[in-house]
Design a protein around this motif. Structure first.
Motif, mmCIF file in Angstrom:
data_model
loop_
_atom_site.group_PDB
_atom_site.id
_atom_site.type_symbol
_atom_site.label_atom_id
_atom_site.label_comp_id
_atom_site.label_asym_id
_atom_site.label_seq_id
_atom_site.Cartn_x
_atom_site.Cartn_y
_atom_site.Cartn_z
ATOM 1 N N TYR A 1 0.795 -1.131 -0.021
ATOM 2 C CA TYR A 1 0.140 -0.006 0.242
ATOM 3 C C TYR A 1 0.612 1.055 0.546
ATOM 4 C CZ TYR A 1 -3.505 3.335 1.383
ATOM 5 O OH TYR A 1 -3.953 4.317 0.758
ATOM 6 N N ILE A 2 2.200 1.088 0.703
ATOM 7 C CA ILE A 2 2.490 2.780 1.227
ATOM 8 C C ILE A 2 3.273 2.735 -0.438
ATOM 9 C CG2 ILE A 2 4.893 3.207 2.023
ATOM 10 C CD1 ILE A 2 2.206 3.292 3.687
ATOM 11 N N VAL A 3 3.990 1.270 -1.179
ATOM 12 C CA VAL A 3 4.405 2.198 -2.173
ATOM 13 C C VAL A 3 3.661 1.868 -3.461
ATOM 14 C CG1 VAL A 3 5.997 0.632 -3.789
ATOM 15 C CG2 VAL A 3 6.851 0.198 -1.593
ATOM 16 N N ALA A 4 2.836 1.098 -3.646
ATOM 17 C CA ALA A 4 2.015 1.068 -4.736
ATOM 18 C C ALA A 4 0.917 2.379 -4.532
ATOM 19 C CB ALA A 4 0.914 -0.295 -4.734
ATOM 20 N N ILE A 5 0.500 2.210 -3.506
ATOM 21 C CA ILE A 5 -0.920 3.884 -3.199
ATOM 22 C C ILE A 5 0.293 5.428 -2.626
ATOM 23 C CG2 ILE A 5 -2.548 4.871 -2.056
ATOM 24 C CD1 ILE A 5 -3.175 1.976 -4.462
ATOM 25 N N HIS A 6 0.752 5.144 -2.643
ATOM 26 C CA HIS A 6 0.651 6.761 -1.959
ATOM 27 C C HIS A 6 1.838 6.663 -2.136
ATOM 28 C CE1 HIS A 6 1.169 9.710 1.340
ATOM 29 N NE2 HIS A 6 2.808 9.200 1.791
ATOM 30 N N GLN B 1 -1.130 13.724 -7.338
ATOM 31 C CA GLN B 1 -2.678 13.065 -6.257
ATOM 32 C C GLN B 1 -3.710 12.769 -6.559
ATOM 33 O OE1 GLN B 1 -1.171 16.296 -3.879
ATOM 34 N NE2 GLN B 1 1.046 15.929 -3.410
ATOM 35 N N ILE B 2 -3.645 11.919 -7.154
ATOM 36 C CA ILE B 2 -5.553 11.010 -7.594
ATOM 37 C C ILE B 2 -6.212 10.701 -6.170
ATOM 38 C CG2 ILE B 2 -4.709 11.489 -9.791
ATOM 39 C CD1 ILE B 2 -4.629 8.454 -9.426
ATOM 40 N N LEU C 1 -8.417 9.901 4.384
ATOM 41 C CA LEU C 1 -8.529 9.116 4.735
ATOM 42 C C LEU C 1 -7.089 8.007 3.839
ATOM 43 C CD1 LEU C 1 -10.511 5.763 5.591
ATOM 44 C CD2 LEU C 1 -10.908 6.205 3.112
ATOM 45 N N ASP C 2 -6.698 8.494 3.238
ATOM 46 C CA ASP C 2 -5.461 8.075 2.460
ATOM 47 C C ASP C 2 -5.029 8.410 3.100
ATOM 48 O OD1 ASP C 2 -3.604 7.690 0.496
ATOM 49 O OD2 ASP C 2 -2.811 9.518 0.388
ATOM 50 N N GLU C 3 -4.652 9.679 4.070
ATOM 51 C CA GLU C 3 -3.357 10.041 5.310
ATOM 52 C C GLU C 3 -3.451 9.243 6.476
ATOM 53 O OE1 GLU C 3 -0.430 12.361 4.685
ATOM 54 O OE2 GLU C 3 -1.770 12.992 2.164
ATOM 55 N N LEU D 1 2.284 2.292 7.503
ATOM 56 C CA LEU D 1 3.404 2.699 8.260
ATOM 57 C C LEU D 1 3.633 2.415 9.463
ATOM 58 C CD1 LEU D 1 5.906 3.622 6.560
ATOM 59 C CD2 LEU D 1 5.021 5.662 7.443
ATOM 60 N N GLY D 2 2.632 2.422 10.487
ATOM 61 C CA GLY D 2 3.071 2.322 12.266
ATOM 62 C C GLY D 2 3.505 1.184 11.992
ATOM 63 N N MET D 3 2.299 0.138 11.683
ATOM 64 C CA MET D 3 1.646 -1.307 11.487
ATOM 65 C C MET D 3 3.083 -2.060 11.036
ATOM 66 S SD MET D 3 -0.714 -3.794 10.282
ATOM 67 C CE MET D 3 -2.619 -2.655 10.445
ATOM 68 N N PHE D 4 3.355 -1.277 9.788
ATOM 69 C CA PHE D 4 4.406 -1.802 8.869
ATOM 70 C C PHE D 4 5.867 -1.874 9.969
ATOM 71 C CE2 PHE D 4 9.162 -2.026 6.743
ATOM 72 C CZ PHE D 4 8.816 -3.438 5.812
#
Length: 101
Positions: free
Chosen positions: A25-30, A38-39, A44-46, A53-56
């Motif tokens: 998610y971090i790499v592909a979306i954010h 920034q589409i 919610l995305d933030e 990121l914290g979970m990772f």
């Protein structure tokens, strides 16, 4: 599904899948969103980005702690030396690469 790591301890494939999802998610979306004008940018995305990121980071540290046994001072020095050599040379190489590019 469980698999054994180097110390013959069981790894949780569920935790590995959660960590993989967070990383993807971090790499592909954010991260890619920065290049795509920034589409996906919204509140919610933030929130999702910071949570994943914290979970990772938490899961990576937790799984790292499970994979090593530190019984005395020599084990802790060996652990720190191995982690330092594994992390900082590629980090310095990436910094130099981005400086040159």
């Amino acid at each position: 599904m469980q698999c054994l790591n180097r110390n013959n301890r069981q790894r949780s494939s569920t935790l590995d899948c959660i960590r993989a999802f967070a990383m993807l998610y971090i790499v592909a979306i954010h991260h890619v969103d920065d290049y795509a004008n920034q589409i996906f940018r919204c509140t919610l995305d933030e929130l999702l980005t910071y949570a994943l990121l914290g979970m990772f980071v938490f899961l990576s540290g937790y799984l790292l702690a499970l994979s090593s046994e530190i019984a005395d001072y020599n084990d802790s020095v060996s652990f720190i030396r191995k982690r330092f050599l594994r992390i900082y040379p590629p980090y310095l190489f990436a910094l130099l690469f981005f400086l040159v590019v």
